[in-house]
Design a protein around this motif. Structure first.
Motif, PDB file in Angstrom:
ATOM      1  N   LEU A   1       0.908  -1.332  -0.012  1.00 19.42           N
ATOM      2  CA  LEU A   1       0.124  -0.082  -0.040  1.00 19.42           C
ATOM      3  C   LEU A   1       0.949   1.237   0.188  1.00 19.42           C
ATOM      4  O   LEU A   1       0.479   2.017  -0.683  1.00 19.42           O
ATOM      5  N   GLN A   2       1.919   1.269   0.769  1.00 21.25           N
ATOM      6  CA  GLN A   2       2.807   2.389   0.992  1.00 21.25           C
ATOM      7  C   GLN A   2       3.435   2.628  -0.454  1.00 21.25           C
ATOM      8  O   GLN A   2       3.699   3.737  -0.751  1.00 21.25           O
ATOM      9  N   SER A   3       4.089   1.331  -0.954  1.00 25.73           N
ATOM     10  CA  SER A   3       4.695   1.533  -2.265  1.00 25.73           C
ATOM     11  C   SER A   3       3.814   2.030  -3.481  1.00 25.73           C
ATOM     12  O   SER A   3       4.203   2.753  -4.188  1.00 25.73           O
ATOM     13  N   ARG A   4       2.635   1.954  -3.367  1.00 19.81           N
ATOM     14  CA  ARG A   4       1.635   2.301  -4.515  1.00 19.81           C
ATOM     15  C   ARG A   4       1.427   3.796  -4.266  1.00 19.81           C
ATOM     16  O   ARG A   4       1.447   4.493  -5.288  1.00 19.81           O
ATOM     17  N   ALA A   5       1.590   4.199  -2.966  1.00 14.64           N
ATOM     18  CA  ALA A   5       1.368   5.863  -2.927  1.00 14.64           C
ATOM     19  C   ALA A   5       2.576   6.411  -3.116  1.00 14.64           C
ATOM     20  O   ALA A   5       2.460   7.407  -3.844  1.00 14.64           O
ATOM     21  N   ASP A   6       3.956   5.891  -2.819  1.00 17.18           N
ATOM     22  CA  ASP A   6       4.922   6.262  -3.220  1.00 17.18           C
ATOM     23  C   ASP A   6       5.076   6.509  -4.776  1.00 17.18           C
ATOM     24  O   ASP A   6       5.773   7.592  -5.302  1.00 17.18           O
ATOM     25  N   SER A   7       4.905   5.345  -5.398  1.00 23.77           N
ATOM     26  CA  SER A   7       4.942   5.624  -6.880  1.00 23.77           C
ATOM     27  C   SER A   7       4.030   6.612  -7.462  1.00 23.77           C
ATOM     28  O   SER A   7       4.549   7.204  -8.605  1.00 23.77           O
ATOM     29  N   PHE A   8       2.815   6.721  -7.115  1.00 26.12           N
ATOM     30  CA  PHE A   8       1.974   7.685  -7.505  1.00 26.12           C
ATOM     31  C   PHE A   8       2.429   9.091  -7.398  1.00 26.12           C
ATOM     32  O   PHE A   8       2.744   9.705  -8.402  1.00 26.12           O
ATOM     33  N   VAL A   9       3.101   9.266  -6.120  1.00 25.95           N
ATOM     34  CA  VAL A   9       3.988  10.654  -6.250  1.00 25.95           C
ATOM     35  C   VAL A   9       5.125  10.856  -6.889  1.00 25.95           C
ATOM     36  O   VAL A   9       5.254  11.932  -7.457  1.00 25.95           O
ATOM     37  N   GLU A  10       5.786   9.905  -7.154  1.00 22.05           N
ATOM     38  CA  GLU A  10       7.042  10.013  -7.878  1.00 22.05           C
ATOM     39  C   GLU A  10       6.649  10.343  -9.290  1.00 22.05           C
ATOM     40  O   GLU A  10       7.326  10.804  -9.874  1.00 22.05           O
ATOM     41  N   LYS A  11       5.851   9.419 -10.002  1.00 15.98           N
ATOM     42  CA  LYS A  11       5.184   9.694 -11.207  1.00 15.98           C
ATOM     43  C   LYS A  11       4.761  11.078 -11.370  1.00 15.98           C
ATOM     44  O   LYS A  11       4.798  11.624 -12.530  1.00 15.98           O
ATOM     45  N   SER A  12       3.914  11.516 -10.518  1.00 11.50           N
ATOM     46  CA  SER A  12       3.146  12.786 -10.731  1.00 11.50           C
ATOM     47  C   SER A  12       4.312  13.928 -10.604  1.00 11.50           C
ATOM     48  O   SER A  12       4.288  14.885 -11.340  1.00 11.50           O
ATOM     49  N   ILE A  13       5.236  13.857  -9.810  1.00  8.51           N
ATOM     50  CA  ILE A  13       6.552  14.792  -9.796  1.00  8.51           C
ATOM     51  C   ILE A  13       7.235  14.766 -11.256  1.00  8.51           C
ATOM     52  O   ILE A  13       7.391  15.823 -11.832  1.00  8.51           O
ATOM     53  N   LYS A  14       7.425  13.495 -11.573  1.00 17.49           N
ATOM     54  CA  LYS A  14       8.142  13.461 -12.888  1.00 17.49           C
ATOM     55  C   LYS A  14       7.370  13.944 -13.953  1.00 17.49           C
ATOM     56  O   LYS A  14       7.992  14.911 -14.838  1.00 17.49           O
ATOM     57  N   GLU A  15       6.002  13.672 -14.136  1.00 20.98           N
ATOM     58  CA  GLU A  15       4.959  14.319 -14.915  1.00 20.98           C
ATOM     59  C   GLU A  15       4.870  15.827 -15.231  1.00 20.98           C
ATOM     60  O   GLU A  15       5.023  16.623 -16.141  1.00 20.98           O
ATOM     61  N   ALA A  16       4.877  16.382 -13.888  1.00 16.98           N
ATOM     62  CA  ALA A  16       4.685  17.847 -13.654  1.00 16.98           C
ATOM     63  C   ALA A  16       5.840  18.442 -14.208  1.00 16.98           C
ATOM     64  O   ALA A  16       5.943  19.352 -14.884  1.00 16.98           O
ATOM     65  N   LYS A  17       7.159  17.909 -13.695  1.00 16.64           N
ATOM     66  CA  LYS A  17       8.390  18.733 -13.903  1.00 16.64           C
ATOM     67  C   LYS A  17       8.658  18.726 -15.722  1.00 16.64           C
ATOM     68  O   LYS A  17       9.274  19.414 -16.169  1.00 16.64           O
TER      69      LYS A  17
END
Length: 368
Positions: free
Chosen positions: A212-228
């Motif tokens: 569950l934590q890894s799924r949340a972390d992955s979403f955050v990482e992908k979001s940051i990458k997409e935004a930048k």
């Protein structure tokens, strides 16, 4: 935090999708726990849904003193019924104007407002409020608070116009919410995700929490990458990302969670994705629908024709559905499973997430 036009669009998407659930479900005819179950729709269609129309309530077949009423989206019950009839602790905090209801290890906080009661369940803020009404100073709330979060299912007796509440023993675990929040020049991100405790098998507990934590972390990482990588947005505003969850089933050694992520990257509206996660609490295994319904390996012969027929009856259907396949999206709910599809899979965006409820009894399966 999502705000402005993007947030309003997000709420509209969810509201429409939950409304469509009620139009598409293939229910058993045994439950009116929610606006999405077939009997509630039939009550509305027959014109019996007046705002103050009384509804008799029983608990395991025994009458309780207080009555419910028919609301706009289903049955509403007075908090007094929850406190006295169901004997659940109900507390009110004047400072925060919050009602708190508890059952076993689950805590539900309700904050009434003009659009309904905002709900916080074990620290997780639900996106859509519950219907709320005050009559002669007595507060009423949607019965979905009980069926969504506190382990109750319902049975409707058409002859006596009585709604029977059936309590079920919840798993002896605790669920708490963790939050990841980030504010960047390019985006704002907020993700709520669950963590469990109290399992006898600590290895299984760690396995579930890590996933569950890894799924949340992955979403955050992908979001940051997409935004930048993708900024600026078409309208020049920062991107917005949100993740939240809801526990839909928490008994019989199973834990089912519905996760939803949302991304707004400019344009007319954002996009949401849903995923259902169902765990065996004995070993922490993430279960497929085949494993849940192993009692009837031929269950697709039941669900596929029903889903196909419902989709074909829906205006705007794209076509193309043949079978749910081997890795269907699903979550457990009440006494059955909800099979769902993503936005745009088979219907236009405005229809939200098509969902289809199948009671275990119709599928020839019994959870032990």
């Amino acid at each position: 935090m999502i705000k402005g036009k993007a947030y309003r669009t997000y709420l509209l998407i969810l509201a429409v999708s939950f409304m469509v659930i009620g139009l598409l479900l293939a229910g058993s005819g045994a439950s009116i726990a929610e606006a999405s179950s077939r009997e509630i729709i039939e009550l509305k269609a027959s014109g019996r849904q007046g705002a103050a129309t009384p509804v008799n309530i029983t608990l395991k077949g025994k009458p309780v003193k207080q009555q419910g009423i028919q609301g706009k989206e289903g049955v509403l019950v007075p908090l007094e019924l929850i406190r006295k009839g169901l004997k659940l602790p109900v507390q009110y905090d004047k400072n925060s104007k919050t009602y708190t209801i508890q059952r076993q290890n689950v805590t539900v906080q309700l904050q009434p407002a003009d659009i309904g009661a905002k709900a916080i369940v074990d620290g997780s803020t639900l996106v859509l409020p519950y219907e709320w009404k005050e009559i002669d100073g007595m507060p009423y709330v949607s019965i979905k608070v009980l069926t969504d979060n506190l382990g109750y299912t319902t049975e409707w007796d058409e002859k006596t116009k009585t709604l029977n509440l059936v309590p079920h023993r919840l798993n002896n675990i605790k669920i708490h919410t963790k939050t990841i929040s980030k504010t960047l020049p390019e985006a704002t991100i907020k993700v709520e995700y669950p963590q469990v405790s109290g399992l006898k098998n600590k290895g299984a507990e760690e396995k579930i929490n890590t996933l569950l934590q890894s799924r949340a972390d992955s979403f955050v990482e992908k979001s940051i990458k997409e935004a930048k990588e993708s900024q600026p947005s078409p309208n020049g505003s920062p991107y917005e990302y949100l993740g939240n969850y809801m526990v839909t089933f928490n008994r019989k050694g199973l834990l089912s969670i519905l996760e939803q992520t949302y991304a707004y990257t400019g344009g007319a509206h954002g996009n949401s994705i849903r995923e259902g996660l169902t765990f065996n609490l004995k070993d922490g295994k993430l279960l497929t629908l085949d494993e849940i319904l192993k009692g009837n390996p031929n269950y697709r012969s039941i669900v596929d024709p029903v889903i196909a027929a419902k989709l074909k009856q829906t205006e705007g259907y794209f076509g193309g559905f043949e079978t749910i396949g081997n890795n269907a999206n699903y979550y457990l709910k009440d006494d059955g499973v909800v099979i769902f599809f993503q936005l745009y899979d088979y219907l236009p965006y405005v229809f939200g997430f098509p969902e289809f409820y199948f009671p275990f009894s119709e599928l020839g399966v019994a959870l032990k």
